[in-house]
Design a protein around this motif. Structure first.
Motif, PDB file in Angstrom:
ATOM      1  N   GLU A 116       0.834  -1.189   0.000  1.00 31.22           N
ATOM      2  CA  GLU A 116       0.000   0.000   0.000  1.00 31.22           C
ATOM      3  C   GLU A 116       0.877   1.250   0.000  1.00 31.22           C
ATOM      4  OE1 GLU A 116      -2.386  -0.537   3.538  1.00 31.22           O
ATOM      5  OE2 GLU A 116      -4.072  -1.254   2.337  1.00 31.22           O
ATOM      6  N   GLY A 117       0.515   2.218  -0.835  1.00 28.06           N
ATOM      7  CA  GLY A 117       1.193   3.503  -0.846  1.00 28.06           C
ATOM      8  C   GLY A 117       2.639   3.458  -1.299  1.00 28.06           C
ATOM      9  N   LEU A 118       3.017   2.427  -2.001  1.00 28.24           N
ATOM     10  CA  LEU A 118       4.409   2.252  -2.409  1.00 28.24           C
ATOM     11  C   LEU A 118       4.666   2.893  -3.763  1.00 28.24           C
ATOM     12  CD1 LEU A 118       4.762  -1.488  -1.353  1.00 28.24           C
ATOM     13  CD2 LEU A 118       5.916   0.452  -0.255  1.00 28.24           C
ATOM     14  N   LYS A 119       5.830   3.477  -3.924  1.00 30.22           N
ATOM     15  CA  LYS A 119       6.233   4.035  -5.209  1.00 30.22           C
ATOM     16  C   LYS A 119       6.558   2.915  -6.182  1.00 30.22           C
ATOM     17  CE  LYS A 119       9.688   7.179  -7.198  1.00 30.22           C
ATOM     18  NZ  LYS A 119      10.871   8.034  -6.893  1.00 30.22           N
ATOM     19  N   GLU A 120       7.156   1.865  -5.678  1.00 30.67           N
ATOM     20  CA  GLU A 120       7.486   0.702  -6.517  1.00 30.67           C
ATOM     21  C   GLU A 120       7.296  -0.559  -5.688  1.00 30.67           C
ATOM     22  OE1 GLU A 120      11.114   0.108  -9.371  1.00 30.67           O
ATOM     23  OE2 GLU A 120      11.691  -0.685  -7.424  1.00 30.67           O
ATOM     24  N   TRP A 121       6.715  -1.560  -6.296  1.00 30.79           N
ATOM     25  CA  TRP A 121       6.519  -2.863  -5.652  1.00 30.79           C
ATOM     26  C   TRP A 121       6.620  -3.918  -6.748  1.00 30.79           C
ATOM     27  CZ3 TRP A 121       0.978  -4.844  -4.129  1.00 30.79           C
ATOM     28  CH2 TRP A 121       1.057  -6.173  -3.722  1.00 30.79           C
ATOM     29  N   LYS A 122       7.695  -4.681  -6.729  1.00 26.47           N
ATOM     30  CA  LYS A 122       7.855  -5.722  -7.733  1.00 26.47           C
ATOM     31  C   LYS A 122       8.781  -6.810  -7.209  1.00 26.47           C
ATOM     32  CE  LYS A 122      11.723  -3.409 -10.117  1.00 26.47           C
ATOM     33  NZ  LYS A 122      12.243  -2.907 -11.406  1.00 26.47           N
ATOM     34  N   GLU A 134      20.588 -15.567  -9.378  1.00 28.03           N
ATOM     35  CA  GLU A 134      19.527 -16.519  -9.694  1.00 28.03           C
ATOM     36  C   GLU A 134      18.448 -16.548  -8.621  1.00 28.03           C
ATOM     37  OE1 GLU A 134      21.244 -20.664  -7.951  1.00 28.03           O
ATOM     38  OE2 GLU A 134      21.842 -20.105  -9.963  1.00 28.03           O
ATOM     39  N   TYR A 135      18.626 -15.800  -7.536  1.00 26.92           N
ATOM     40  CA  TYR A 135      17.623 -15.759  -6.484  1.00 26.92           C
ATOM     41  C   TYR A 135      16.857 -14.441  -6.556  1.00 26.92           C
ATOM     42  CZ  TYR A 135      21.561 -13.305  -4.284  1.00 26.92           C
ATOM     43  OH  TYR A 135      22.609 -12.463  -4.031  1.00 26.92           O
ATOM     44  N   GLY A 136      15.619 -14.473  -6.057  1.00 26.28           N
ATOM     45  CA  GLY A 136      14.757 -13.315  -6.170  1.00 26.28           C
ATOM     46  C   GLY A 136      14.542 -12.602  -4.854  1.00 26.28           C
ATOM     47  N   ALA A 137      13.875 -11.450  -4.934  1.00 28.26           N
ATOM     48  CA  ALA A 137      13.520 -10.656  -3.765  1.00 28.26           C
ATOM     49  C   ALA A 137      12.379  -9.742  -4.175  1.00 28.26           C
ATOM     50  CB  ALA A 137      14.714  -9.840  -3.269  1.00 28.26           C
ATOM     51  N   VAL A 138      11.703  -9.178  -3.180  1.00 27.36           N
ATOM     52  CA  VAL A 138      10.722  -8.141  -3.469  1.00 27.36           C
ATOM     53  C   VAL A 138      11.409  -6.795  -3.309  1.00 27.36           C
ATOM     54  CG1 VAL A 138       9.834  -8.100  -1.088  1.00 27.36           C
ATOM     55  CG2 VAL A 138       8.422  -7.242  -2.973  1.00 27.36           C
ATOM     56  N   SER A 139      11.234  -5.932  -4.306  1.00 22.49           N
ATOM     57  CA  SER A 139      11.808  -4.590  -4.283  1.00 22.49           C
ATOM     58  C   SER A 139      10.702  -3.609  -3.914  1.00 22.49           C
ATOM     59  CB  SER A 139      12.392  -4.239  -5.653  1.00 22.49           C
ATOM     60  OG  SER A 139      12.891  -2.919  -5.665  1.00 22.49           O
ATOM     61  N   LEU A 140      10.938  -2.865  -2.827  1.00 20.11           N
ATOM     62  CA  LEU A 140       9.945  -1.926  -2.314  1.00 20.11           C
ATOM     63  C   LEU A 140      10.560  -0.537  -2.250  1.00 20.11           C
ATOM     64  CD1 LEU A 140       8.675  -4.100   0.676  1.00 20.11           C
ATOM     65  CD2 LEU A 140       7.673  -3.949  -1.620  1.00 20.11           C
ATOM     66  N   SER A 141       9.934   0.410  -2.940  1.00 18.88           N
ATOM     67  CA  SER A 141      10.413   1.788  -2.960  1.00 18.88           C
ATOM     68  C   SER A 141       9.294   2.695  -2.467  1.00 18.88           C
ATOM     69  CB  SER A 141      10.837   2.172  -4.379  1.00 18.88           C
ATOM     70  OG  SER A 141      11.306   3.503  -4.425  1.00 18.88           O
ATOM     71  N   TRP A 142       9.654   3.679  -1.663  1.00 19.25           N
ATOM     72  CA  TRP A 142       8.639   4.580  -1.125  1.00 19.25           C
ATOM     73  C   TRP A 142       9.158   6.012  -1.096  1.00 19.25           C
ATOM     74  CZ3 TRP A 142      11.904   1.645   1.660  1.00 19.25           C
ATOM     75  CH2 TRP A 142      12.624   2.257   2.688  1.00 19.25           C
ATOM     76  N   GLU A 143       8.226   6.934  -1.093  1.00 18.35           N
ATOM     77  CA  GLU A 143       8.547   8.348  -0.966  1.00 18.35           C
ATOM     78  C   GLU A 143       7.360   9.001  -0.262  1.00 18.35           C
ATOM     79  OE1 GLU A 143       9.857  12.160  -3.755  1.00 18.35           O
ATOM     80  OE2 GLU A 143       9.965  10.103  -4.526  1.00 18.35           O
ATOM     81  N   ARG A 144       7.512   9.224   1.016  1.00 21.51           N
ATOM     82  CA  ARG A 144       6.404   9.722   1.822  1.00 21.51           C
ATOM     83  C   ARG A 144       6.060  11.162   1.474  1.00 21.51           C
ATOM     84  NH1 ARG A 144       8.505   8.972   7.606  1.00 21.51           N
ATOM     85  NH2 ARG A 144       6.631  10.182   8.078  1.00 21.51           N
ATOM     86  N   ASP A 154      11.993   8.971   5.149  1.00 21.37           N
ATOM     87  CA  ASP A 154      11.088   9.592   4.175  1.00 21.37           C
ATOM     88  C   ASP A 154      11.064   8.884   2.835  1.00 21.37           C
ATOM     89  OD1 ASP A 154      10.221  11.475   5.967  1.00 21.37           O
ATOM     90  OD2 ASP A 154      11.697  12.986   5.355  1.00 21.37           O
ATOM     91  N   GLN A 155      12.220   8.406   2.388  1.00 23.47           N
ATOM     92  CA  GLN A 155      12.247   7.733   1.090  1.00 23.47           C
ATOM     93  C   GLN A 155      13.373   6.710   1.073  1.00 23.47           C
ATOM     94  OE1 GLN A 155      12.867  10.829  -1.799  1.00 23.47           O
ATOM     95  NE2 GLN A 155      15.031  11.074  -1.301  1.00 23.47           N
ATOM     96  N   GLY A 156      13.232   5.743   0.186  1.00 22.83           N
ATOM     97  CA  GLY A 156      14.265   4.712   0.074  1.00 22.83           C
ATOM     98  C   GLY A 156      13.788   3.550  -0.757  1.00 22.83           C
ATOM     99  N   THR A 157      14.689   2.602  -0.940  1.00 24.02           N
ATOM    100  CA  THR A 157      14.379   1.369  -1.656  1.00 24.02           C
ATOM    101  C   THR A 157      15.059   0.222  -0.923  1.00 24.02           C
ATOM    102  OG1 THR A 157      14.297   2.512  -3.782  1.00 24.02           O
ATOM    103  CG2 THR A 157      14.527   0.115  -3.838  1.00 24.02           C
ATOM    104  N   VAL A 158      14.312  -0.816  -0.609  1.00 19.41           N
ATOM    105  CA  VAL A 158      14.885  -1.984   0.047  1.00 19.41           C
ATOM    106  C   VAL A 158      14.484  -3.240  -0.704  1.00 19.41           C
ATOM    107  CG1 VAL A 158      14.921  -0.907   2.334  1.00 19.41           C
ATOM    108  CG2 VAL A 158      12.931  -2.276   1.633  1.00 19.41           C
ATOM    109  N   LEU A 159      15.284  -4.271  -0.525  1.00 17.78           N
ATOM    110  CA  LEU A 159      14.970  -5.609  -1.011  1.00 17.78           C
ATOM    111  C   LEU A 159      14.724  -6.502   0.203  1.00 17.78           C
ATOM    112  CD1 LEU A 159      17.811  -6.023  -3.669  1.00 17.78           C
ATOM    113  CD2 LEU A 159      15.428  -5.444  -4.131  1.00 17.78           C
ATOM    114  N   ILE A 160      13.708  -7.358   0.113  1.00 16.61           N
ATOM    115  CA  ILE A 160      13.412  -8.300   1.193  1.00 16.61           C
ATOM    116  C   ILE A 160      13.275  -9.694   0.600  1.00 16.61           C
ATOM    117  CG2 ILE A 160      11.862  -8.899   3.101  1.00 16.61           C
ATOM    118  CD1 ILE A 160      10.844  -6.029   3.077  1.00 16.61           C
TER     119      ILE A 160
END
Length: 758
Positions: A587-593, A605-615, A742-748
């Motif tokens: 919810e409210g994410l700038k990027e979600w993939k 060869e391994y995956g992650a979810v990329s989440l970017s936000w900018e409040r 306030d803003q950033g991008t993380v992988l989980i």
């Protein structure tokens, strides 16, 4: 005015006529113009010594005869090939064929002399050819008097060009001779990030020698190509047929080593405790290096330490599988597909040890605990240990099922030091290991295996729920490839190619060896001696803060007590979890993939979810929610939520001036009761470390950073302390709320529930 213009026109015509005369008289066998002749002389005078020096680095250990033969033959081959190219270019008539020939040959020899990043190899070779040619042409023309009747402007231009070439060569020489530029700051040092009051001393330093006196010996096949394996007290082993595991073994290689692939020797150095035993067995395999500079002796520091602490340590000889420029005709006829042989040979050594352990009268009778075995590998050896562990449980060789396997040794633990990955895939499939302890070590300044390849094998370790295992990775700032081996040292390249790298940023070798000793000894104490307290080192490196060099680290951890909820490897649906019935909501994410993790040079060869936000003011709070499936969860009140996370902001510099990402971890049970804790309460999410492996100003010509995952664990009991009405066994949602930065991008990736608290 008209007369002046006329004189100017006449001078121009004469100049063009002179230039045309120079160009047209340069027939194939006509005398060279003085400038071209000077360019050839200086270019040859400077390039030949450089290449002879590089030749010594590559094959000098073989002796004077082989050295001169190899270097001269290679030079003749280059001369022949470039001569053909020069002839093809002769039609252009723009340069004398003989100069083009020599320039092309020089360019090729310089490429070989400065093996390294492709961009820098080409730039170095091209600039040296141009500078040497320009200077040689001007000097030769000056010495032969070609400028005596030249106009002043021509003389000034020639002198200026010569001085520019000299300055360029001088600056370039100083640049090559320097070690590079040192790192200015390491703001996230281990002791800074892990305060002492959180880690009471409870364990002995694992890098400290143990209670056992250390004894040594060697073993080897009869008439070994190395005398130390046939010493007076050496044990004798048989040769083994590895011809099915390698391709393109040349007759020259057979002549060098005295055997072919059908008669590979089993040679090893042994360090063992002076005691009754039985002791766990640790087998160490080196990686690729110049074959005649023996790599197996570079792990004596590990052998002595481990033996003193109650392990039998063996460093095996696989140098005959390594690169040998002489035998490989300077890479024109290389040994191929030798990676399976590296792993297979480790199992052949274990067969020998199994026999000795059962043979009365043998010095190792009853000494080796064959149910507690660890494999350690460096570089290609770091991949070979995974291959060996996989072969250990296979019934046959994947590439030829007529070759039967029946090993089934007690391999409990595997260590990859700066290991490669994917150079060999059994039957075309990535190497998957099950129910084994695994440790991957990698340096941020590795100039050989430049991306963290060991993280891929880490992602392929599977746990079936039976047994007590864990896997860990440790990424160390300032560590290179070679300093884990005392023979290889600070230079990861070949000969003069090392001059392209920025070795000034490396930590001292004694610190890198200390880190290896601490981490590997802790790992083996925990997994083979079953001193479980040392497992805490890998859950949180703060427990080793007093033992490890005080540089920056990122570590990851997973164990067999953890139930996987989401790995992000299972499908392309961003709304589903690996655990059947779960859901993922953003919810409210700038990027979600969901994506494959982009490392320095290629996607992993391994995956992650990329989440970017900018409040933004008034906007919905960015969040990412894991909804667990309904039904019986099996979650215990003393369990923990675990996950791996990486900061993906590649514009952020590890300078200490940037805010570290923080967020809130919120839990919610089936009754709607909530509790939350900041991410920073479990540890700081560190930014990507910069590894500028080539010198300024080319540091940014290659990728300098990549996302490396670090583990976080939150005990459910700690959430209950915050809100007593929260029921851990009824856990339904895990929320990552991006409310603090306030803003950033993380992988989980690797979200899970661990049973039991540590």
């Amino acid at each position: 005015m008209a007369n002046t213009e006329l004189e100017s026109t006449k001078r121009t015509v004469k100049g063009l006529a002179w230039f045309a005369q120079i160009m047209t008289r340069n027939k194939r066998f006509a005398p060279l113009a003085p400038g071209w002749k000077g360019a050839m002389i200086l270019l040859a005078a400077l390039v030949c010594p450089i290449f002879f020096m590089q030749g010594y680095f590559l094959i000098g250990e073989r002796g004077l005869g082989d050295y001169l033969t190899g270097v001269v033959l290679f030079m003749l081959a280059v001369a022949l090939i470039t001569g053909v190219l020069a002839g093809l270019l002769h039609w252009a008539k723009r340069m004398p064929t003989r100069y083009v020939w020599l320039a092309l040959a020089s360019f090729c020899l310089l490429i070989v002399s400065f093996i390294g990043p492709v961009q820098l190899m080409l730039a170095t070779a091209l600039s040296m050819v141009a500078a040497f040619s320009l200077l040689g042409a001007i000097l030769f023309r000056w010495v032969t008097g070609a400028y005596r009747k030249a106009k002043t402007i021509a003389k000034v231009t020639a002198v200026s060009a010569a001085l520019a070439a000299i300055a360029f060569i001088a600056v370039g020489g100083c640049w090559l001779a320097s070690g590079g530029n040192a790192e200015l700051a390491k703001p996230y040092r281990l002791k800074t990030m892990k305060p002492a009051d959180r880690y009471p001393a409870a364990m002995e330093n694992p890098a400290k020698p143990g209670p056992f006196a250390v004894k040594t010996l060697t073993y080897g096949s009869a008439n070994s190509y190395r005398k130390e394996f046939n010493a007076k007290d050496s044990l004798v082993t048989r040769q083994v047929d590895g011809s099915a595991f390698v391709k393109n073994w040349s007759s020259i290689r057979t002549h060098t080593f005295g055997f072919g692939p059908e008669a590979m020797p089993l040679n090893g150095h042994v360090w063992y405790p002076d005691g009754a035993g039985p002791f766990p067995l640790v087998v160490i395999a080196h990686g690729n290096h110049v074959a005649t500079e023996y790599s197996d002796v570079g792990y004596a520091y590990l052998g002595n330490l481990l033996a003193s602490r109650g392990f039998i340590a063996v460093s095996i000889d696989e140098n005959f599988l390594n690169t040998s420029p002489y035998d490989d005709l300077f890479m024109l006829n290389v040994l191929e597909k030798e990676n399976p042989a590296r792993g297979w040979l480790m199992l052949q050594h274990l067969k020998v040890w199994d026999g000795w352990n059962k043979a009365k009268g043998n010095p190792f009778y009853g000494k080796a605990d064959m149910s507690r075995i660890a494999l350690i590998g460096h570089s290609r050896g770091g991949e070979a240990v995974s291959v060996a562990a996989a072969y250990n449980r296979l019934s046959a060789y994947p590439e030829n099922a007529n070759i039967k396997f029946s090993y089934n040794f007690g391999i409990r633990s595997v260590v990859s030091i700066a290991g490669t990955d994917g150079q060999y895939k059994p039957a075309g499939q990535p190497t998957v290991l099950k129910d084994v302890n695994y440790l991957a070590l990698q340096g941020s300044h590795d100039m050989d295996v430049s991306s963290f390849d060991g993280a891929s094998q880490f992602s392929r370790i599977r746990y079936t729920g039976s047994g007590d295992y864990f896997k860990s990775s440790v990424y160390m700032h300032g560590a290179n490839h070679g300093q884990f081996n005392t023979v290889w040292g600070r230079t990861d390249g070949a000969g003069l190619g090392n001059k392209l790298y920025n070795i000034a940023q490396l930590i001292p070798q004694e610190e890198q060896l200390q880190a290896a000793k601490v981490l590997i000894s802790s790992f083996l104490e925990a997994t083979l001696h079953e001193k479980k307290e040392y497992g805490a080192v890998f859950r949180d490196l703060g427990h080793a803060r007093e033992w490890l060099p005080d540089t920056m680290y990122i570590s990851n951890y997973w164990d067999s007590k953890t139930a996987l909820v989401a790995s992000f490897d299972e499908d392309a649906d961003p709304g589903t979890t690996t655990l059947h019935g779960g859901r993922l909501v953003g919810e409210g994410l700038k990027e979600w993939k969901e994506e494959k993790v982009e490392m320095k040079f290629a996607p992993a060869e391994y995956g992650a979810v990329s989440l970017s936000w900018e409040r933004a003011p008034g906007a919905r709070l960015p969040s990412y929610t894991v909804v667990l499936p309904g039904g019986e969860s099996g979650i215990r009140p003393n369990g923990a939520i675990v996950f791996s996370m990486a900061d993906r902001d590649d514009k952020k510099k590890a300078s200490g001036k940037n805010e570290l990402v923080d967020l809130t971890i919120r839990v919610e049970d089936k009754n709607g009761s909530r509790a939350e804790l900041p991410l920073s309460s479990a540890g700081s999410l560190l930014p990507m470390f910069e590894g500028k492996i080539v010198k300024w100003p080319f540091a940014s010509a290659l990728p300098i950073k990549e996302p490396v995952f670090q583990n976080f664990a939150f005990r459910l009991a700690d959430f209950k302390k915050i809100n007593p009405s929260f029921q851990p066994e009824q856990l339904q949602k895990i929320v990552f709320a991006f409310d603090k930065t306030d803003q950033g991008t993380v992988l989980i990736r690797d979200i899970g529930i661990r049973s039991g608290s540590e």
